[in-house]
Write a protein that holds these residues in place. Sequence first.
Motif, PDB file in Angstrom:
ATOM      1  N   CYS A 454      -6.872 -24.580  -2.884  1.00 59.63           N
ATOM      2  CA  CYS A 454      -6.403 -23.207  -3.018  1.00 59.63           C
ATOM      3  C   CYS A 454      -7.313 -22.415  -3.936  1.00 59.63           C
ATOM      4  O   CYS A 454      -7.855 -22.955  -4.917  1.00 59.63           O
ATOM      5  CB  CYS A 454      -4.975 -23.202  -3.578  1.00 59.63           C
ATOM      6  N   LYS A 482     -13.224 -21.957  -4.972  1.00 59.02           N
ATOM      7  CA  LYS A 482     -12.707 -21.413  -3.713  1.00 59.02           C
ATOM      8  C   LYS A 482     -12.509 -19.899  -3.757  1.00 59.02           C
ATOM      9  O   LYS A 482     -12.255 -19.292  -2.721  1.00 59.02           O
ATOM     10  CB  LYS A 482     -11.386 -22.106  -3.357  1.00 59.02           C
ATOM     11  N   ARG A 487     -15.205 -18.436   3.799  1.00 59.61           N
ATOM     12  CA  ARG A 487     -14.410 -18.997   4.895  1.00 59.61           C
ATOM     13  C   ARG A 487     -13.988 -17.863   5.830  1.00 59.61           C
ATOM     14  O   ARG A 487     -14.059 -16.688   5.489  1.00 59.61           O
ATOM     15  CB  ARG A 487     -13.168 -19.714   4.347  1.00 59.61           C
ATOM     16  N   PRO A 489     -11.732 -15.247   7.385  1.00 60.62           N
ATOM     17  CA  PRO A 489     -10.558 -14.577   6.815  1.00 60.62           C
ATOM     18  C   PRO A 489      -9.411 -14.360   7.793  1.00 60.62           C
ATOM     19  O   PRO A 489      -8.342 -13.892   7.394  1.00 60.62           O
ATOM     20  CB  PRO A 489     -11.130 -13.233   6.354  1.00 60.62           C
ATOM     21  N   THR A 492      -6.659 -11.151   7.958  1.00 62.48           N
ATOM     22  CA  THR A 492      -6.841 -10.268   6.796  1.00 62.48           C
ATOM     23  C   THR A 492      -8.015  -9.327   7.003  1.00 62.48           C
ATOM     24  O   THR A 492      -8.084  -8.269   6.378  1.00 62.48           O
ATOM     25  CB  THR A 492      -7.055 -11.086   5.499  1.00 62.48           C
ATOM     26  N   LEU A 598     -13.019 -14.925  -0.997  1.00 63.93           N
ATOM     27  CA  LEU A 598     -11.737 -14.376  -1.441  1.00 63.93           C
ATOM     28  C   LEU A 598     -11.955 -13.229  -2.427  1.00 63.93           C
ATOM     29  O   LEU A 598     -11.249 -12.216  -2.378  1.00 63.93           O
ATOM     30  CB  LEU A 598     -10.902 -15.483  -2.089  1.00 63.93           C
ATOM     31  N   THR A 686      -4.749 -16.171   9.269  1.00 65.31           N
ATOM     32  CA  THR A 686      -4.888 -17.596   9.594  1.00 65.31           C
ATOM     33  C   THR A 686      -6.024 -17.743  10.587  1.00 65.31           C
ATOM     34  O   THR A 686      -6.061 -17.047  11.606  1.00 65.31           O
ATOM     35  CB  THR A 686      -3.591 -18.161  10.213  1.00 65.31           C
ATOM     36  N   ASP A 692      -7.924 -22.187   7.689  1.00 68.45           N
ATOM     37  CA  ASP A 692      -7.888 -21.242   6.572  1.00 68.45           C
ATOM     38  C   ASP A 692      -6.625 -20.402   6.658  1.00 68.45           C
ATOM     39  O   ASP A 692      -6.350 -19.796   7.692  1.00 68.45           O
ATOM     40  CB  ASP A 692      -9.104 -20.321   6.612  1.00 68.45           C
ATOM     41  N   TRP A 694      -4.553 -17.320   4.573  1.00 66.16           N
ATOM     42  CA  TRP A 694      -4.818 -16.274   3.592  1.00 66.16           C
ATOM     43  C   TRP A 694      -3.599 -15.381   3.397  1.00 66.16           C
ATOM     44  O   TRP A 694      -2.760 -15.223   4.285  1.00 66.16           O
ATOM     45  CB  TRP A 694      -5.962 -15.358   4.057  1.00 66.16           C
ATOM     46  N   TRP A 707      -6.136 -18.098  -0.909  1.00 65.83           N
ATOM     47  CA  TRP A 707      -6.628 -18.849   0.245  1.00 65.83           C
ATOM     48  C   TRP A 707      -6.156 -20.283   0.105  1.00 65.83           C
ATOM     49  O   TRP A 707      -6.171 -20.851  -1.001  1.00 65.83           O
ATOM     50  CB  TRP A 707      -8.158 -18.826   0.299  1.00 65.83           C
ATOM     51  N   GLY A 725      -0.663 -18.321   7.060  1.00 66.79           N
ATOM     52  CA  GLY A 725      -0.823 -17.694   5.758  1.00 66.79           C
ATOM     53  C   GLY A 725       0.489 -17.335   5.098  1.00 66.79           C
ATOM     54  O   GLY A 725       0.620 -17.404   3.867  1.00 66.79           O
ATOM     55  N   ALA A 729      -0.216 -19.468   1.820  1.00 63.65           N
ATOM     56  CA  ALA A 729      -0.903 -18.632   0.833  1.00 63.65           C
ATOM     57  C   ALA A 729       0.006 -17.586   0.203  1.00 63.65           C
ATOM     58  O   ALA A 729      -0.072 -17.326  -1.005  1.00 63.65           O
ATOM     59  CB  ALA A 729      -2.099 -17.944   1.489  1.00 63.65           C
TER      60      ALA A 729
END
Length: 806
Positions: A454, A482, A487, A489, A492, A598, A686, A692, A694, A707, A725, A729
């Motif tokens: 995370c 991280k 990664r 996103p 988002t 992030l 996601t 991933d 988010w 994340w 997410g 997250a």
Amino acid sequence: MKKIISLTANTARKCLNMAYSGCRKAYNWYLRTFKRLPWYGRIGMGLASFIIGLIVLLGMIDINFLGLFGKSPSMFNIKEPIQHIASEIYSSDGKLIGKYYSENRTPVEYKDISPILIKTLVYTEDERFYKHFGIDFEGVFAAAKDFITQGDARGASTITQQLVKNLFKVRSQYSTGLLGHIPGVKLLIMKAKEWVTAVKIEMLYSKEEILTMYFNTVDFGSNAFGIKTACHTYFNTTPDKVTVEQAATLIGLLKATTYYNPRINPKNSLARRNVVLGKLYEQHMLSKEQLDSIRQLPTVLHFKEETETSGNALYFRDAVANSLRDWCKENDIDLYGDGLKIYTTIDSRMQQYAEEAVNKQMREIQKKFDNHWANMAPWRDRQGEELPHFIEDLAARTPAYRYLSQRYANSPDSITYYLNLPHRCKVFDYDLGQRDTLLSTMDSIRYMVSFMHCGFVAIAPHTGEVKAWVGDINFNSWKYDKVLSKRQPGSTFKLFVYTEAMNQGLSPCDLRVDENIPWEVEEDGEKKIWMPHNANGGATLDTFSLKMAFAQSVNTIAANVAHEIGIPNIIRTAHAMGIRTELDTIPSLSLGASDVSLLELVSAYGTVVNDGVAIEPVLVTRIEDKDGKVIYEKEPEETQAIPYESAYLMQQMLRGGLTCPGGTSQALWRFKIFDKGTEFGGKTGTSSNHSDAWFVGVSPNLVGGAWVGGEYRSIHFRTGELGQGSRTALPVFGYFMEKVLADKHLAKEYIARFPSPKEKIERSWDCNTYLPHYSDSDSLNILLGDSLLTGDEDLDLERLEQILEN
């Protein structure tokens, strides 16, 4: 030219002849005079000659005559000694959160050192300190006498000479010249340099200044340089508050910092402490009753060795050091030795809340992940098949494998054997941080890569100041941050699609159809078709407002809007808002297929909250040198990235994630963050294979993003709700904001509502924003979507209805 060379040679020859002649005449005069003197005169003349000769020799050593003796510390070096002082990092609320250092040293002034420490040092190490001038000849002759008569040489170095060793390291950092190669001569040259430098120090500094410099430079073992760090390390106290027995323990271990270390050799330390106490008794510092009483006391340690990973916000501190690297290089500053005071933007309370939120959520995620895969390996390809040789490929990157492959280059079976041989190692544990265990290299890799990870960061959008930064679940186990890693996103990224749509004149209430519209793309010279699809694989053909499509994260509409407005325009807007990573000009960019970090994503969301003004994330506000002079002050870099109207409309779009039916951010309602009137918005994300997850949450004065995913993209939940997410997250942000708003010192700054428009806005945004009363959870579930009622806690329906009424 030949005449010049000849003339020079002749002149040099004449000079040498004159020097030789003069020396010979002086020597002959000395012999004649010496023979004419009575026996006592000869002794006096011999002694005077020895002293003069010694002074001349010391002078020759000091100036490195003919390169015979090597370089010595200059007067400039002595006036401006290089002393490695730890740089201190402070939070925005004034808390020391850590240090950068090569030697962990924080200097103190003479007035801050207890008199008992000073007297204990003098009476133990150099009882004639106040009488000599850097060299204790009485001690030297006594040591020589002991060596001749008993064969036992005792130390005769004064405190000033020890300071020379500590401060200038003449035995390691300065050469001994040509004569230093002669056996036995090197030590004499080094000792002579210490004597000369000690005398120079005594000429330049007072006795108080010398003692202060000594206390600030000496190594007390256990990574503690200087008395302030030593007092804190061994006794959790300060130099002005030490007791007699603590002072005796600290001064006692200077004789041998390992052998007399109170932590690793307590019996030796206790014996040495009592010897030092005896010295104080001899000097009438203690009475016989006090001596006997104190000697009976055990050594009570409050030991805490400071290391580079001591303190808080470890990932953030790493990021600060990296951000200052170029500045330090340009200004010839040593971050790890110049004693800087670095004032950062991080808030120690918010940092603690962020770390607690990550820890709380990731413990639950890990349990679910372990149950989800049970006894199966979680490393899978896109078809869900276990990746062959995954662990073996990771093992091949380890230092253990490199060592074994060199040692057993022709024996692969031996490499395999030792890689699978259990040995002592440390692995991550949620309860212990790190625990010692017995595992093979292969099993330790299998264990460590099965953890979910995370990152979380919170930024004040109106200043760009980073208030909390959690780079992963454990710094000692995973250094890879991280917050900064790149990664996909997922959804988002749709923020930038719809922001550019607003830039081009669309409004949140404009309608679009949920339908699959193919894109024709060219790849490697061939024309191909890319078809966007929703999470369920299909399209409803229903009509949505853009606000509803954004809230429910409808992929087809986002892709279709991106097709309308153009991928290059979206990229330009994303970069203007704060994305610094190069983005791929491909249709799937609209659904978050191009990697970002992030930090830049949360910063870009902050641009929306800050009315379209982009501010580079700020980590450091001010830096002072060791004398308190400000040598760096950060001025925020602001640009109007998008029009105010676009920013305001996107604020309403983000709020729609909570207020529109089926909004993907509505799981946030179950957290106790709405009762004081703070308004929120947010967006989940996601990636396509659930690698991933988010969530970025926004409020008027704080933006935070999380994340969650595996260390490697092949390690993730299988297709399903667990990896989304909103499930993984979003709760990190929720737990964090609960604690921030519950803190009375922080709440007044972060309890806020989004403001009304500052200027007239023609476009409509107030559509699909309603939450009527529902009397049962089934109806509310239909309205809000499954994500609201599937959390770990029951929804307080009465509280939610009260909030919505207000």
